[in-house]
Design an enzyme around this catalytic site. Structure first.
Site, PDB file in Angstrom:
ATOM      1  N   LYS A 120       0.670  -1.214  -0.031  1.00  0.00           N
ATOM      2  CA  LYS A 120       0.108  -0.037   0.103  1.00  0.00           C
ATOM      3  C   LYS A 120       0.839   1.181  -0.005  1.00  0.00           C
ATOM      4  O   LYS A 120       0.585   2.182  -0.803  1.00  0.00           O
ATOM      5  CB  LYS A 120      -0.943  -0.021   1.410  1.00  0.00           C
ATOM      6  CG  LYS A 120      -1.851   1.097   1.090  1.00  0.00           C
ATOM      7  CD  LYS A 120      -2.761   1.146   2.564  1.00  0.00           C
ATOM      8  CE  LYS A 120      -2.002   1.757   3.646  1.00  0.00           C
ATOM      9  NZ  LYS A 120      -2.946   2.043   4.768  1.00  0.00           N
ATOM     10  N   ASP A 138      -6.827   1.107   1.029  1.00  0.00           N
ATOM     11  CA  ASP A 138      -6.832   1.188   2.452  1.00  0.00           C
ATOM     12  C   ASP A 138      -8.221   1.004   2.839  1.00  0.00           C
ATOM     13  O   ASP A 138      -8.920   0.581   2.297  1.00  0.00           O
ATOM     14  CB  ASP A 138      -6.459   2.828   2.972  1.00  0.00           C
ATOM     15  CG  ASP A 138      -7.383   3.919   2.560  1.00  0.00           C
ATOM     16  OD1 ASP A 138      -8.340   3.541   1.858  1.00  0.00           O
ATOM     17  OD2 ASP A 138      -7.205   4.957   3.143  1.00  0.00           O
TER      18      ASP A 138
END
Length: 212
Positions: A120, A138
């Protein structure tokens, strides 16, 4: 959700916010990397408060190394998991100095090999700093993608892969910023503000609210 509906959703989000970006404050690729590392399980607001004091003192890997782990902790102690994050920041800075001449590499594998940098974080840096069409999923994006049925998946990676597949190229660079902001301010976790949502009529969530 069909292709036409997805394109309409993306078009509306783009029309409302043509040039989205992260709410993390930074002035260089290195500062962005550190801010994103610190943002895990923390709010952007909290990270910004800390980095406004940290970055004027140390805004390069070499300067951060001079602070040391305890010095970094002093500036980020208000952020969750600050002990582990401080250690990862110093380890990452050492690698950047030793192997990349103090520069943040524009390479996924190299980024993911840095301590405290996962997929991420790498996606955010590649997208925001280098303009790659990556999608950093997220909790906000995961919720919005599943709740609206735009791109359903049981894991973060499954949602990322689905989004990557169904989002047309013209929208891909900005898509994850639109979804994050939408999840942060409108499609919030407990009571989504469906009454003020610009894509409410396109969303396939069954338990819509009248909240604004």
């Amino acid at each position: 959700m069909n292709k036409q509906k997805r394109i309409e959703i993306l078009t509306r989000l783009r029309n409302e916010n043509p040039h989205p970006t992260t709410e993390l404050e930074y002035d260089s690729v290195f500062e962005l990397l550190i801010a994103v590392m610190l943002s895990a399980q923390a709010t952007d607001v909290g990270v910004n408060k800390a980095t406004r004091k940290l970055f004027p003192v140390a805004n390069t890997p070499a300067a951060m190394l001079e602070l040391g782990v305890d010095g970094v902790k002093h500036y980020i102690k208000t952020i969750g998991l600050f002990n582990a994050k401080a250690e990862n920041v110093i380890k990452t800075c050492q690698l950047l100095v030793d192997h990349y001449d103090g520069q943040v590499p524009e390479d996924r594998a190299a980024l993911e090999a840095l301590p405290g940098v996962g997929r991420k974080t790498a996606n955010v840096v590649l997208n925001t700093a280098f303009g790659w069409p990556t999608i950093a999923v997220d909790t906000h994006i995961f919720r919005v993608a599943n709740r609206t049925k735009f791109a359903m998946g049981k894991t973060v990676r499954a949602v990322e892969d689905k989004l990557d597949k169904v989002i047309p190229a013209e929208f891909k660079v900005d898509a994850h910023h639109w979804f994050i902001l939408h999840g942060r301010y409108t499609c919030i976790a407990r009571k989504p503000r469906c009454g003020s949502c610009l894509i409410e009529d396109l969303c396939e969530f069954k338990e819509k609210t009248s909240d604004e």
